[in-house]
Design an enzyme around this catalytic site. Structure first.
Site, PDB file in Angstrom:
ATOM      1  N   ASP A  47     -35.772  -7.041  -2.071  1.00  0.00           N
ATOM      2  CA  ASP A  47     -35.306  -5.768  -2.607  1.00  0.00           C
ATOM      3  C   ASP A  47     -34.552  -5.909  -3.926  1.00  0.00           C
ATOM      4  O   ASP A  47     -34.012  -6.976  -4.247  1.00  0.00           O
ATOM      5  CB  ASP A  47     -34.352  -5.107  -1.604  1.00  0.00           C
ATOM      6  CG  ASP A  47     -35.063  -4.468  -0.432  1.00  0.00           C
ATOM      7  OD1 ASP A  47     -36.237  -4.804  -0.196  1.00  0.00           O
ATOM      8  OD2 ASP A  47     -34.425  -3.652   0.261  1.00  0.00           O
ATOM      9  N   HIS A  82     -33.176 -10.293  -0.816  1.00  0.00           N
ATOM     10  CA  HIS A  82     -33.002  -9.708  -2.145  1.00  0.00           C
ATOM     11  C   HIS A  82     -33.309 -10.729  -3.223  1.00  0.00           C
ATOM     12  O   HIS A  82     -32.974 -11.910  -3.094  1.00  0.00           O
ATOM     13  CB  HIS A  82     -31.568  -9.202  -2.307  1.00  0.00           C
ATOM     14  CG  HIS A  82     -31.190  -8.153  -1.300  1.00  0.00           C
ATOM     15  ND1 HIS A  82     -30.868  -8.463  -0.001  1.00  0.00           N
ATOM     16  CD2 HIS A  82     -31.118  -6.802  -1.413  1.00  0.00           C
ATOM     17  CE1 HIS A  82     -30.612  -7.344   0.662  1.00  0.00           C
ATOM     18  NE2 HIS A  82     -30.749  -6.321  -0.174  1.00  0.00           N
TER      19      HIS A  82
END
Length: 284
Positions: free
Chosen positions: A102, A257
Protein backbone atom coordinates in the site's frame (compact mmCIF):
# COMPACT_ATOMS: atom_id res chain seq x y z
CA UNK A 1 1.19 8.77 14.47
CA UNK A 2 -1.08 8.95 17.53
CA UNK A 3 -4.09 9.00 15.23
CA UNK A 4 -2.95 5.71 13.72
CA UNK A 5 -3.31 3.82 16.95
CA UNK A 6 -6.84 5.09 17.44
CA UNK A 7 -8.14 3.80 14.11
CA UNK A 8 -10.54 0.87 13.97
CA UNK A 9 -12.27 -0.87 11.11
CA UNK A 10 -15.85 -1.66 12.07
CA UNK A 11 -16.90 -5.18 11.21
CA UNK A 12 -13.38 -6.45 10.60
CA UNK A 13 -11.80 -9.53 12.07
CA UNK A 14 -8.41 -7.80 12.44
CA UNK A 15 -7.39 -4.42 13.77
CA UNK A 16 -6.53 -2.29 10.74
CA UNK A 17 -3.19 -0.92 12.03
CA UNK A 18 -2.92 0.89 8.73
CA UNK A 19 -1.10 4.10 7.89
CA UNK A 20 -2.69 7.50 8.42
CA UNK A 21 -3.75 10.09 5.91
CA UNK A 22 -0.90 10.89 3.60
CA UNK A 23 0.27 14.44 3.00
CA UNK A 24 -1.95 16.12 0.46
CA UNK A 25 0.97 17.75 -1.31
CA UNK A 26 0.12 18.05 -4.96
CA UNK A 27 -3.40 16.77 -4.34
CA UNK A 28 -6.73 18.63 -4.14
CA UNK A 29 -8.39 19.09 -0.79
CA UNK A 30 -11.24 16.88 0.34
CA UNK A 31 -13.64 19.65 -0.49
CA UNK A 32 -12.97 19.31 -4.22
CA UNK A 33 -15.95 18.59 -6.46
CA UNK A 34 -16.93 16.33 -8.11
CA UNK A 35 -5.40 -13.30 -14.60
CA UNK A 36 -3.61 -14.21 -11.65
CA UNK A 37 -1.03 -16.87 -12.12
CA UNK A 38 0.44 -18.84 -9.22
CA UNK A 39 4.15 -18.33 -8.87
CA UNK A 40 5.07 -21.23 -6.67
CA UNK A 41 4.47 -24.93 -6.49
CA UNK A 42 1.45 -26.27 -4.62
CA UNK A 43 2.20 -26.18 -0.89
CA UNK A 44 3.36 -29.44 0.67
CA UNK A 45 0.07 -30.16 2.39
CA UNK A 46 -2.60 -27.96 0.90
CA UNK A 47 -5.97 -28.63 2.51
CA UNK A 48 -8.91 -28.66 0.07
CA UNK A 49 -12.00 -26.69 0.97
CA UNK A 50 -14.95 -28.64 2.28
CA UNK A 51 -17.24 -30.11 -0.36
CA UNK A 52 -19.98 -32.66 -0.69
CA UNK A 53 -19.11 -36.28 -1.24
CA UNK A 54 -20.74 -38.34 -4.02
CA UNK A 55 -23.27 -39.56 -1.46
CA UNK A 56 -24.39 -36.01 -0.75
CA UNK A 57 -22.83 -35.82 2.72
CA UNK A 58 -20.48 -32.93 3.50
CA UNK A 59 -16.85 -33.93 3.53
CA UNK A 60 -14.77 -33.08 6.60
CA UNK A 61 -13.71 -29.48 7.03
CA UNK A 62 -10.08 -28.79 6.11
CA UNK A 63 -7.67 -29.07 8.98
CA UNK A 64 -4.22 -27.71 9.67
CA UNK A 65 -1.22 -29.67 8.48
CA UNK A 66 2.25 -29.73 9.99
CA UNK A 67 5.30 -29.73 7.77
CA UNK A 68 9.02 -29.50 8.40
CA UNK A 69 11.27 -27.02 6.68
CA UNK A 70 14.61 -25.29 7.18
CA UNK A 71 13.03 -23.11 9.86
CA UNK A 72 11.75 -26.14 11.77
CA UNK A 73 8.14 -27.25 12.13
CA UNK A 74 5.51 -25.02 10.54
CA UNK A 75 1.74 -25.38 10.75
CA UNK A 76 -0.13 -24.64 7.52
CA UNK A 77 -3.60 -23.54 8.54
CA UNK A 78 -6.57 -23.83 6.17
CA UNK A 79 -8.42 -20.76 4.89
CA UNK A 80 -10.35 -18.80 7.46
CA UNK A 81 -13.92 -17.60 7.27
CA UNK A 82 -15.63 -14.24 7.46
CA UNK A 83 -15.00 -10.89 5.83
CA UNK A 84 -13.22 -7.63 6.38
CA UNK A 85 -14.80 -4.33 7.39
CA UNK A 86 -18.34 -3.79 6.02
CA UNK A 87 -18.17 -7.08 4.10
CA UNK A 88 -14.99 -6.31 2.16
CA UNK A 89 -12.90 -9.19 0.82
CA UNK A 90 -10.30 -10.33 3.35
CA UNK A 91 -9.15 -13.55 1.67
CA UNK A 92 -8.17 -14.68 -1.79
CA UNK A 93 -10.96 -17.22 -2.17
CA UNK A 94 -8.51 -20.08 -2.70
CA UNK A 95 -5.58 -21.63 -0.85
CA UNK A 96 -3.21 -19.14 -2.53
CA UNK A 97 -1.74 -16.24 -0.56
CA UNK A 98 -1.66 -12.68 -1.92
CA UNK A 99 0.95 -10.04 -1.07
CA UNK A 100 -0.38 -6.48 -1.16
CA UNK A 101 1.67 -3.30 -0.88
CA UNK A 102 0.00 0.00 0.00
CA UNK A 103 0.59 3.74 -0.19
CA UNK A 104 3.02 3.90 -3.12
CA UNK A 105 4.39 4.21 -5.62
CA UNK A 106 7.49 5.42 -3.82
CA UNK A 107 10.50 6.44 -5.96
CA UNK A 108 12.99 4.82 -3.55
CA UNK A 109 11.34 1.74 -2.12
CA UNK A 110 8.89 0.60 -4.80
CA UNK A 111 11.69 -0.22 -7.27
CA UNK A 112 13.38 -2.30 -4.57
CA UNK A 113 10.30 -4.38 -3.80
CA UNK A 114 9.68 -4.79 -7.54
CA UNK A 115 13.25 -6.03 -8.00
CA UNK A 116 12.78 -8.50 -5.15
CA UNK A 117 9.48 -9.79 -6.52
CA UNK A 118 10.93 -10.19 -10.02
CA UNK A 119 13.98 -12.05 -8.70
CA UNK A 120 11.67 -14.52 -6.95
CA UNK A 121 9.11 -14.84 -9.74
CA UNK A 122 6.31 -13.50 -7.57
CA UNK A 123 3.38 -11.31 -8.56
CA UNK A 124 1.74 -8.99 -6.03
CA UNK A 125 -1.00 -6.38 -5.76
CA UNK A 126 -0.09 -2.70 -5.46
CA UNK A 127 -2.63 -0.36 -3.87
CA UNK A 128 -1.69 3.02 -5.31
CA UNK A 129 -2.35 6.48 -3.94
CA UNK A 130 -3.59 8.76 -6.72
CA UNK A 131 -1.29 11.75 -6.41
CA UNK A 132 1.71 9.46 -6.07
CA UNK A 133 0.69 7.58 -9.20
CA UNK A 134 0.47 10.93 -10.96
CA UNK A 135 3.93 11.95 -9.71
CA UNK A 136 5.63 8.59 -10.46
CA UNK A 137 4.16 7.39 -13.77
CA UNK A 138 7.22 5.33 -14.71
CA UNK A 139 6.74 3.18 -11.61
CA UNK A 140 3.05 2.66 -12.35
CA UNK A 141 3.98 1.55 -15.87
CA UNK A 142 6.58 -0.84 -14.48
CA UNK A 143 4.15 -2.34 -11.97
CA UNK A 144 1.65 -3.02 -14.74
CA UNK A 145 4.25 -4.19 -17.27
CA UNK A 146 5.68 -6.75 -14.84
CA UNK A 147 2.28 -8.36 -14.35
CA UNK A 148 1.29 -7.08 -10.94
CA UNK A 149 -2.29 -6.21 -10.08
CA UNK A 150 -3.32 -2.57 -9.72
CA UNK A 151 -5.52 -1.38 -6.87
CA UNK A 152 -7.04 2.05 -6.22
CA UNK A 153 -6.07 3.31 -2.74
CA UNK A 154 -7.75 6.73 -3.04
CA UNK A 155 -6.31 10.06 -4.11
CA UNK A 156 -4.62 11.27 -0.92
CA UNK A 157 -5.25 8.58 1.71
CA UNK A 158 -7.89 10.31 3.80
CA UNK A 159 -8.76 7.79 6.51
CA UNK A 160 -12.20 9.38 6.86
CA UNK A 161 -12.90 9.15 3.13
CA UNK A 162 -16.20 7.32 3.70
CA UNK A 163 -17.51 10.31 5.66
CA UNK A 164 -16.94 12.78 2.85
CA UNK A 165 -19.79 13.99 0.68
CA UNK A 166 -20.76 11.65 -2.18
CA UNK A 167 -19.51 14.07 -4.81
CA UNK A 168 -16.03 14.09 -3.35
CA UNK A 169 -15.90 10.31 -2.98
CA UNK A 170 -16.92 9.90 -6.60
CA UNK A 171 -14.26 12.41 -7.71
CA UNK A 172 -11.59 10.82 -5.50
CA UNK A 173 -11.96 7.28 -6.82
CA UNK A 174 -12.39 8.34 -10.45
CA UNK A 175 -9.45 10.74 -10.34
CA UNK A 176 -7.21 8.06 -8.85
CA UNK A 177 -8.16 5.62 -11.60
CA UNK A 178 -7.50 8.31 -14.18
CA UNK A 179 -4.02 8.93 -12.78
CA UNK A 180 -3.21 5.21 -12.82
CA UNK A 181 -4.45 4.78 -16.39
CA UNK A 182 -2.70 7.93 -17.57
CA UNK A 183 0.55 6.24 -16.57
CA UNK A 184 -0.13 2.57 -17.35
CA UNK A 185 -2.46 2.84 -20.32
CA UNK A 186 -6.14 3.53 -20.85
CA UNK A 187 -7.06 -0.13 -20.96
CA UNK A 188 -5.24 -1.25 -17.82
CA UNK A 189 -7.57 -3.13 -15.46
CA UNK A 190 -8.04 -1.71 -11.96
CA UNK A 191 -10.04 -4.47 -10.36
CA UNK A 192 -9.66 -3.55 -6.70
CA UNK A 193 -10.16 -0.72 -4.23
CA UNK A 194 -8.77 -0.55 -0.70
CA UNK A 195 -10.08 2.15 1.62
CA UNK A 196 -7.42 4.14 3.50
CA UNK A 197 -6.98 2.55 6.91
CA UNK A 198 -9.31 -0.25 5.85
CA UNK A 199 -12.17 2.07 6.83
CA UNK A 200 -14.83 0.62 4.58
CA UNK A 201 -18.55 1.32 4.76
CA UNK A 202 -21.31 -0.29 2.70
CA UNK A 203 -21.66 2.97 0.78
CA UNK A 204 -17.96 3.12 -0.07
CA UNK A 205 -17.99 -0.50 -1.18
CA UNK A 206 -21.03 0.19 -3.35
CA UNK A 207 -19.33 3.19 -4.98
CA UNK A 208 -16.22 1.11 -5.78
CA UNK A 209 -18.45 -1.61 -7.22
CA UNK A 210 -20.13 0.94 -9.50
CA UNK A 211 -16.67 1.60 -10.92
CA UNK A 212 -15.96 -2.10 -11.44
CA UNK A 213 -13.75 -2.55 -8.38
CA UNK A 214 -14.04 -5.16 -5.63
CA UNK A 215 -13.14 -3.91 -2.16
CA UNK A 216 -10.20 -5.69 -0.51
CA UNK A 217 -9.22 -5.83 3.13
CA UNK A 218 -6.69 -8.28 4.62
CA UNK A 219 -6.40 -11.04 7.18
CA UNK A 220 -2.67 -10.79 7.97
CA UNK A 221 -1.25 -7.46 9.13
CA UNK A 222 2.32 -7.30 10.47
CA UNK A 223 2.00 -3.52 11.07
CA UNK A 224 5.19 -2.94 9.11
CA UNK A 225 4.53 0.81 9.13
CA UNK A 226 4.74 0.98 12.93
CA UNK A 227 8.26 1.26 14.32
CA UNK A 228 7.17 2.59 17.69
CA UNK A 229 7.26 -0.83 19.36
CA UNK A 230 10.82 -1.53 18.33
CA UNK A 231 14.17 -0.35 19.64
CA UNK A 232 15.89 -0.41 16.26
CA UNK A 233 15.55 -1.50 12.64
CA UNK A 234 16.76 -5.03 13.31
CA UNK A 235 14.11 -5.55 15.99
CA UNK A 236 11.43 -4.12 13.74
CA UNK A 237 12.40 -6.40 10.84
CA UNK A 238 12.43 -9.40 13.16
CA UNK A 239 8.95 -8.54 14.45
CA UNK A 240 7.49 -8.08 10.95
CA UNK A 241 8.85 -11.47 9.88
CA UNK A 242 7.51 -13.13 13.03
CA UNK A 243 4.06 -11.55 12.65
CA UNK A 244 3.64 -12.68 9.05
CA UNK A 245 4.70 -16.22 9.94
CA UNK A 246 2.29 -16.24 12.87
CA UNK A 247 -0.72 -14.81 11.03
CA UNK A 248 -0.48 -16.24 7.51
CA UNK A 249 -2.68 -19.13 6.47
CA UNK A 250 -3.97 -20.53 3.20
CA UNK A 251 -6.02 -17.85 1.47
CA UNK A 252 -4.47 -14.94 3.34
CA UNK A 253 -4.27 -11.43 1.94
CA UNK A 254 -1.17 -9.95 3.58
CA UNK A 255 -1.03 -6.20 4.17
CA UNK A 256 2.33 -4.42 3.82
CA UNK A 257 3.62 -1.06 2.62
CA UNK A 258 6.15 0.09 0.04
CA UNK A 259 6.01 3.81 0.79
CA UNK A 260 8.99 4.96 2.86
CA UNK A 261 9.33 1.52 4.42
CA UNK A 262 12.87 0.28 3.70
CA UNK A 263 12.69 -2.29 6.51
CA UNK A 264 9.72 -3.91 4.78
CA UNK A 265 11.91 -4.74 1.80
CA UNK A 266 14.51 -6.27 4.10
CA UNK A 267 11.85 -8.32 5.89
CA UNK A 268 10.51 -9.67 2.59
CA UNK A 269 13.97 -10.83 1.57
CA UNK A 270 13.36 -13.51 4.22
CA UNK A 271 9.59 -13.76 3.95
CA UNK A 272 9.22 -14.36 0.21
CA UNK A 273 11.34 -17.54 0.14
CA UNK A 274 9.57 -18.70 3.30
CA UNK A 275 6.10 -18.08 1.86
CA UNK A 276 6.99 -19.72 -1.46
CA UNK A 277 8.12 -22.81 0.42
CA UNK A 278 4.73 -23.39 2.04
CA UNK A 279 2.16 -21.54 -0.08
CA UNK A 280 1.25 -20.58 -3.61
CA UNK A 281 1.73 -16.82 -4.03
CA UNK A 282 -0.40 -14.96 -6.53
CA UNK A 283 -1.57 -11.48 -7.39
CA UNK A 284 -5.25 -10.91 -6.74
Amino acid sequence: MTSLLAMTACGSDKKPNHSAALPATGAPSASASADPSPTAATPPSASPSASKSPGGKPSPKPSASTVKGPEGTFVIRPPGTGHGAAGSQSRTGSTAVALTFDDGPDPVNTPKILDLLRANGVKATFCLVGFRARDNPDLVRRIAAEGHTLCNHSWQHLTDLAKKEPGYIDWDLKHTNEAIRAAAGAGVPIRYFRAPGGNFTPGLIAKAKEMGMASIYWDADPADWNHSKDADDAAHIKRVIAEVKKQVRQGSIILSHDNKQPDTIVAYQTLIPFLKRYFTLEAL
